[in-house]
Design an enzyme around this catalytic site. Sequence first.
Site, PDB file in Angstrom:
ATOM      1  N   HIS A 105       0.836  -1.202   0.000  1.00 37.39           N
ATOM      2  CA  HIS A 105       0.000   0.000   0.000  1.00 37.39           C
ATOM      3  C   HIS A 105       0.877   1.260   0.000  1.00 37.39           C
ATOM      4  O   HIS A 105       2.006   1.235  -0.434  1.00 37.39           O
ATOM      5  CB  HIS A 105      -0.993  -0.049   1.151  1.00 37.39           C
ATOM      6  CG  HIS A 105      -1.787  -1.326   1.159  1.00 37.39           C
ATOM      7  ND1 HIS A 105      -2.839  -1.555   0.303  1.00 37.39           N
ATOM      8  CD2 HIS A 105      -1.630  -2.467   1.891  1.00 37.39           C
ATOM      9  CE1 HIS A 105      -3.317  -2.759   0.508  1.00 37.39           C
ATOM     10  NE2 HIS A 105      -2.597  -3.351   1.464  1.00 37.39           N
ATOM     11  N   GLU A 149      -2.346   0.209   7.677  1.00 38.06           N
ATOM     12  CA  GLU A 149      -1.447  -0.854   7.219  1.00 38.06           C
ATOM     13  C   GLU A 149      -0.213  -0.292   6.535  1.00 38.06           C
ATOM     14  O   GLU A 149       0.902  -0.797   6.721  1.00 38.06           O
ATOM     15  CB  GLU A 149      -2.206  -1.794   6.282  1.00 38.06           C
ATOM     16  CG  GLU A 149      -1.388  -2.952   5.764  1.00 38.06           C
ATOM     17  CD  GLU A 149      -2.161  -3.845   4.806  1.00 38.06           C
ATOM     18  OE1 GLU A 149      -1.567  -4.835   4.322  1.00 38.06           O
ATOM     19  OE2 GLU A 149      -3.351  -3.554   4.542  1.00 38.06           O
ATOM     20  N   HIS A 208       2.746  -7.160   4.199  1.00 36.28           N
ATOM     21  CA  HIS A 208       1.388  -6.657   4.421  1.00 36.28           C
ATOM     22  C   HIS A 208       0.947  -6.966   5.843  1.00 36.28           C
ATOM     23  O   HIS A 208       1.586  -7.740   6.568  1.00 36.28           O
ATOM     24  CB  HIS A 208       0.412  -7.305   3.430  1.00 36.28           C
ATOM     25  CG  HIS A 208       0.530  -6.777   2.037  1.00 36.28           C
ATOM     26  ND1 HIS A 208      -0.373  -5.914   1.467  1.00 36.28           N
ATOM     27  CD2 HIS A 208       1.470  -7.005   1.081  1.00 36.28           C
ATOM     28  CE1 HIS A 208      -0.005  -5.623   0.235  1.00 36.28           C
ATOM     29  NE2 HIS A 208       1.113  -6.270  -0.026  1.00 36.28           N
ATOM     30  N   GLU A 265       1.686 -11.789   5.173  1.00 34.95           N
ATOM     31  CA  GLU A 265       0.682 -11.084   5.975  1.00 34.95           C
ATOM     32  C   GLU A 265       1.101 -11.194   7.443  1.00 34.95           C
ATOM     33  O   GLU A 265       0.922 -12.229   8.086  1.00 34.95           O
ATOM     34  CB  GLU A 265      -0.701 -11.712   5.780  1.00 34.95           C
ATOM     35  CG  GLU A 265      -1.228 -11.654   4.344  1.00 34.95           C
ATOM     36  CD  GLU A 265      -1.929 -10.338   4.041  1.00 34.95           C
ATOM     37  OE1 GLU A 265      -1.785  -9.380   4.830  1.00 34.95           O
ATOM     38  OE2 GLU A 265      -2.630 -10.264   3.005  1.00 34.95           O
TER      39      GLU A 265
END
Length: 253
Positions: A11, A25, A78, A143
Amino acid sequence: MPYTIMLDAGHGGRDPGAVFNGRQEKDDTLRLTLAIGEILQNNGVDVEYTRTTDVYTSPYERAMKANNAGVDFFISIHRNSFPTDNEVFGVESLVYDLSGIKYQMAQDINDQLEAIGFVNLGVKARPNLVVLRRTRMPAVLVEVGFIDSNVDNRLFDDNFDDIAQAIASGILDTLESVGVIQNDYYRVQVGAFRNRRYAERLLNELLEQDYPAFIDDSGPYLRVQVGGFNNLNEAAEMERRLKRAGYPTVIVR
């Protein structure tokens, strides 16, 4: 020359990623990615980044940046999320498919993070993700816990340095296991296939004979290789052994 890894902080810019109680995030991923990169560089790995500041870059642009740079591995960082807060927690890694060195690296990263205290949710195939589908090198998306889990956020904040070290260690463990973090190394290639079943058949045949074989899926073909080796003489000796056993071979650097 050392191997090069493109680290991707998920992101950024106008895309905050998952948000929970004001926590974004994109901020967690950038801070963690930079910390991982520093550790890898201190261990002799060349590191490049898709971003080092709070800017937006599309998933396609990230994949193309890695392809154009010719890096050897792509690691995307992430934080996860779930529709219901504080219901799910743990780490998982995503790969294009469950095979090859990328799958091994994802497992090694998860194992290291599990040792810190995260629940290990395993490695999952996600062929639809652009950064996994469009990259031409082995790629893993990690993640690092659920951002909408208080449990995972406490782990993330209280063990930040250990988490960065764990992810870097998982990457290094994989590279060491296949001998690719040496400055010069050689492999003996025994076959190249488009059909995975044929590649795995040859791989299993070699492993049953105790050859240190693996599948390199970083290019358009699935290349079954043995090694690597510190110098050309060691590779040449292995090539002679394989030829005596009836295999067609070529030494690759």
